[in-house]
Scaffold this active site. Structure first.
Site, PDB file in Angstrom:
ATOM      1  N   HIS A  67       5.243  43.979  36.301  1.00  0.00           N
ATOM      2  CA  HIS A  67       5.269  45.481  36.620  1.00  0.00           C
ATOM      3  C   HIS A  67       6.447  46.146  37.463  1.00  0.00           C
ATOM      4  O   HIS A  67       6.755  47.108  37.116  1.00  0.00           O
ATOM      5  CB  HIS A  67       3.926  45.856  37.167  1.00  0.00           C
ATOM      6  CG  HIS A  67       2.744  45.479  36.433  1.00  0.00           C
ATOM      7  ND1 HIS A  67       1.382  45.359  36.681  1.00  0.00           N
ATOM      8  CD2 HIS A  67       2.551  44.901  35.104  1.00  0.00           C
ATOM      9  CE1 HIS A  67       0.739  44.848  35.861  1.00  0.00           C
ATOM     10  NE2 HIS A  67       1.513  44.771  34.856  1.00  0.00           N
ATOM     11  N   HIS A 223       0.163  49.914  28.153  1.00  0.00           N
ATOM     12  CA  HIS A 223       0.376  49.237  29.241  1.00  0.00           C
ATOM     13  C   HIS A 223       1.048  48.000  28.793  1.00  0.00           C
ATOM     14  O   HIS A 223       2.018  47.296  29.391  1.00  0.00           O
ATOM     15  CB  HIS A 223      -0.887  48.619  29.747  1.00  0.00           C
ATOM     16  CG  HIS A 223      -0.774  47.639  30.962  1.00  0.00           C
ATOM     17  ND1 HIS A 223      -0.289  47.944  32.453  1.00  0.00           N
ATOM     18  CD2 HIS A 223      -0.516  46.204  30.935  1.00  0.00           C
ATOM     19  CE1 HIS A 223       0.041  46.956  33.099  1.00  0.00           C
ATOM     20  NE2 HIS A 223      -0.138  45.810  32.220  1.00  0.00           N
ATOM     21  N   ASP A 227       4.342  46.228  30.183  1.00  0.00           N
ATOM     22  CA  ASP A 227       4.882  44.746  30.113  1.00  0.00           C
ATOM     23  C   ASP A 227       5.878  44.026  29.494  1.00  0.00           C
ATOM     24  O   ASP A 227       6.867  43.407  29.920  1.00  0.00           O
ATOM     25  CB  ASP A 227       3.484  44.010  29.601  1.00  0.00           C
ATOM     26  CG  ASP A 227       2.429  43.882  30.705  1.00  0.00           C
ATOM     27  OD1 ASP A 227       2.576  44.122  31.879  1.00  0.00           O
ATOM     28  OD2 ASP A 227       1.122  43.831  30.021  1.00  0.00           O
ATOM     29  N   HIS A 250       2.915  37.899  26.931  1.00  0.00           N
ATOM     30  CA  HIS A 250       4.262  37.635  27.684  1.00  0.00           C
ATOM     31  C   HIS A 250       4.794  36.348  27.204  1.00  0.00           C
ATOM     32  O   HIS A 250       6.004  36.371  27.464  1.00  0.00           O
ATOM     33  CB  HIS A 250       3.481  37.275  29.137  1.00  0.00           C
ATOM     34  CG  HIS A 250       3.240  38.300  29.909  1.00  0.00           C
ATOM     35  ND1 HIS A 250       3.676  39.362  30.389  1.00  0.00           N
ATOM     36  CD2 HIS A 250       1.651  38.667  30.420  1.00  0.00           C
ATOM     37  CE1 HIS A 250       3.018  40.377  30.861  1.00  0.00           C
ATOM     38  NE2 HIS A 250       1.745  39.884  31.005  1.00  0.00           N
TER      39      HIS A 250
HETATM   40 ZN   LIG Z   1       0.655  44.031  32.818  1.00  0.00          ZN
END
Ligand SMILES: [Zn+2]
Length: 291
Positions: A67, A223, A227, A250
């Site tokens: 973030h 969001h 990310d 991720h």
């Molecule tokens: Zn996040």
């Protein structure tokens, strides 16, 4: 310029301070509780990637970097020292907005050195089951994300954005992380969300949201864009390219970064002339103004 909070995953209390840094520094974390041990925010230090992106160097961990790194890219900051006194960044409100506000309060300083961009020359596509991530050549930096999440409020969402003209601050920075009540106990038992609360994530119930209102009807996919931008910052340079992701996470974001860096035929380093009109941001390297 500092803030304090708890880590989402560890629940550890932490103070964080952002300091100016000279051109060429990049983003470097310093663990002030460990004699200021430095961990550069670059792909080779990526450690463990599941629910968050973490860096590790010689056993020293910096957890949940995405973030803040996203906020740096969104505000155009290339160089900064980030001091913290524990192993995980504070989750704050679950979005990048508090970090962006901190950076704006400190002010942004144009540095003399031109910014070096990583310009994509050839496409790179990664598949993993029904997940997908790719980057394609383009003259600006843009991101497109699709998710398909089995929840009555979400389902299929898609969001595309060019990082220019304050788009990041308006469209992405405030989008919060989310989790579901149904998964909560399992995640708590695994020690994954010791710092989670209704103040730092959108909590999904079986068919709604426990802590409304949402900041955007499609806050979830926004969001994911947040990310992704944060994970791509681990390239160490801003991209000129179009990044497309479908149900990635991720692990795939950081895989794209390391695959790109490994194959130097896919990109070139370049600076952009001042008069270049396809970029609406300054082509100069940027740092925060004050500590
Ligand atoms: Zn996040």
């Amino acid at each position: 310029m500092e803030c304090a909070g708890v880590g989402l995953h560890s629940g550890a209390p932490v103070h964080l301070r952002i300091l100016p840094a000279p051109a060429g520094t990049g983003i470097v974390f310093h663990r002030v509780d460990l004699d200021g041990f430095a961990v550069e925010a670059v792909s080779r230090n990526v450690a463990r990637v599941s629910y968050a992106t973490s860096l590790m160097k010689k056993g020293v961990l910096i957890s949940t970097t995405e973030h803040l790194l996203s906020a740096f890219t969104g505000t155009g900051i290339d160089n900064a020292i980030v001091e913290l006194d524990n192993l995980e960044l504070p989750i704050l409100d679950g979005s990048a907005r508090p970090f962006v506000e901190l950076i704006q309060q400190a002010g942004i300083r144009k540095q003399r050195r031109p910014r070096t961009y990583l310009r994509i020359r050839h496409a790179l596509e990664l598949h993993e089951g029904n997940k997908f991530i790719a980057v394609y050549p383009a003259e600006t930096y843009s991101v497109s994300y699709a998710i398909d999440f089995p929840h009555p409020l979400i389902g299929k969402e898609m969001f595309s954005l060019e990082l220019a003209n304050g788009n990041y601050f308006r469209e992405i920075a405030s989008a919060r992380t989310f989790g579901s009540r149904q998964d909560e106990q399992k995640m708590r038992d695994m020690g994954l969300i010791r710092g989670a609360s209704r103040d730092n994530c959108v909590v999904l119930t079986k068919d709604g949201v426990e802590n409304p209102p949402l900041r955007f009807a499609d806050e979830f996919v926004r969001h994911k864009v947040l990310d992704l931008i944060g994970d791509l910052a681990l390239l160490g340079k801003q991209i000129l390219g179009n990044v497309v992701a479908d149900r990635a996470g991720h692990a795939m974001h950081t895989a794209l970064v390391s695959r790109l860096l490994r194959d130097r035929t896919l990109w070139e380093e370049t600076t952009v002339e001042d008069q270049h009109d396809t970029l609406s941001q300054s082509p100069h390297s940027m740092a925060v103004q004050t500590a």
